[in-house]
Scaffold this motif. Sequence first.
Motif, PDB file in Angstrom:
ATOM      1  N   TRP A 144       4.117  -2.965   3.692  1.00  0.00           N
ATOM      2  CA  TRP A 144       3.945  -4.291   3.120  1.00  0.00           C
ATOM      3  C   TRP A 144       2.969  -5.048   4.010  1.00  0.00           C
ATOM      4  CZ3 TRP A 144       5.696  -6.171  -1.424  1.00  0.00           C
ATOM      5  CH2 TRP A 144       6.736  -5.490  -2.069  1.00  0.00           C
ATOM      6  N   ILE A 145       2.056  -5.815   3.404  1.00  0.00           N
ATOM      7  CA  ILE A 145       1.074  -6.591   4.160  1.00  0.00           C
ATOM      8  C   ILE A 145       1.125  -8.031   3.661  1.00  0.00           C
ATOM      9  CG2 ILE A 145      -1.351  -6.843   4.775  1.00  0.00           C
ATOM     10  CD1 ILE A 145      -1.677  -3.840   4.178  1.00  0.00           C
ATOM     11  N   ILE A 146       1.534  -8.924   4.536  1.00  0.00           N
ATOM     12  CA  ILE A 146       1.708 -10.336   4.173  1.00  0.00           C
ATOM     13  C   ILE A 146       0.702 -11.153   4.966  1.00  0.00           C
ATOM     14  CG2 ILE A 146       3.322 -12.274   4.126  1.00  0.00           C
ATOM     15  CD1 ILE A 146       5.567 -10.139   4.149  1.00  0.00           C
ATOM     16  N   GLY A 147      -0.099 -11.977   4.274  1.00  0.00           N
ATOM     17  CA  GLY A 147      -1.145 -12.701   4.968  1.00  0.00           C
ATOM     18  C   GLY A 147      -1.332 -14.127   4.490  1.00  0.00           C
ATOM     19  N   VAL A 148      -1.818 -14.963   5.388  1.00  0.00           N
ATOM     20  CA  VAL A 148      -2.228 -16.326   5.058  1.00  0.00           C
ATOM     21  C   VAL A 148      -3.545 -16.588   5.778  1.00  0.00           C
ATOM     22  CG1 VAL A 148       0.081 -17.250   4.632  1.00  0.00           C
ATOM     23  CG2 VAL A 148      -0.836 -17.274   6.950  1.00  0.00           C
ATOM     24  N   GLY A 149      -4.365 -17.437   5.162  1.00  0.00           N
ATOM     25  CA  GLY A 149      -5.637 -17.733   5.801  1.00  0.00           C
ATOM     26  C   GLY A 149      -6.462 -18.691   4.983  1.00  0.00           C
ATOM     27  N   LEU A 188       0.839  -1.191   0.000  1.00  0.00           N
ATOM     28  CA  LEU A 188       0.000   0.000   0.000  1.00  0.00           C
ATOM     29  C   LEU A 188       0.874   1.239   0.000  1.00  0.00           C
ATOM     30  CD1 LEU A 188      -2.827  -0.783   2.603  1.00  0.00           C
ATOM     31  CD2 LEU A 188      -2.696  -1.406   0.196  1.00  0.00           C
ATOM     32  N   TRP A 189       0.482   2.212  -0.823  1.00  0.00           N
ATOM     33  CA  TRP A 189       1.103   3.521  -0.793  1.00  0.00           C
ATOM     34  C   TRP A 189       0.122   4.470  -0.109  1.00  0.00           C
ATOM     35  CZ3 TRP A 189       2.154   0.046  -4.564  1.00  0.00           C
ATOM     36  CH2 TRP A 189       3.514  -0.153  -4.879  1.00  0.00           C
ATOM     37  N   LEU A 190       0.432   4.807   1.138  1.00  0.00           N
ATOM     38  CA  LEU A 190      -0.453   5.691   1.883  1.00  0.00           C
ATOM     39  C   LEU A 190       0.380   6.583   2.792  1.00  0.00           C
ATOM     40  CD1 LEU A 190      -0.896   4.600   5.111  1.00  0.00           C
ATOM     41  CD2 LEU A 190      -1.995   2.751   3.853  1.00  0.00           C
TER      42      LEU A 190
END
Length: 209
Positions: free
Chosen positions: A199-204, A177-179
């Motif tokens: 940076w957003i790293i996810g698992v689910g 994300l650019w915020l």
Amino acid sequence: MHKLLKSISLVALAAGMAAPSVQADAGDWLVRLRAIHVAPSESAEISAIGGDASIDTATVPELDISYFLTDKVAVELILATTKHSPVAIDTAAGDVPLGSVRLLPPTLNFQYHPMAGEKFSPYFGAGINYTMFYDQDATGDVVTQIDYDNSFGFSLQAGADIEINDKWFFNADVKKLWLGTDVSINNGAINADVDINPWIIGVGFGRRF
């Protein structure tokens, strides 16, 4: 960061080789629940006292809802909120704690699923977000008042769905994300232009409806 991304990719690929075929049709709804790690790539320009910004990481749940416009194109709404305790560092007054603030950046991405119908179904997305800053708490001796401006930003995304059965699937996802935000401190005595750019790293897991 690169080692973590590589590990997620290898796990997803291995699972995909053993999974049944992923199917996606126009009109499908997908709901995912992930655990995400948010790692800001922060920088700041601070008036009066100079210095830079340091923003801590956060690990929180994330909910997203996708709707397939065609069998390969989907639109996804992403919802999560994080709490951070930023610090102004290397300033003329030393390191200055800026209290705490919560961020809610709802993000709308358009996704392309080039291998829809395959065992391992990656996707790529891009979109916009609107970041809302709330529950602002300035609790330091130096900073007695702080205000963050809400703002628009942009996002890029890559991920993969691996079907467990005809309803449930495993998901791995990475977003950038650019915020940013304009920050007013002590009623405008100090102002800062802060880029957060996480940076957003996810698992689910997810379910198809």
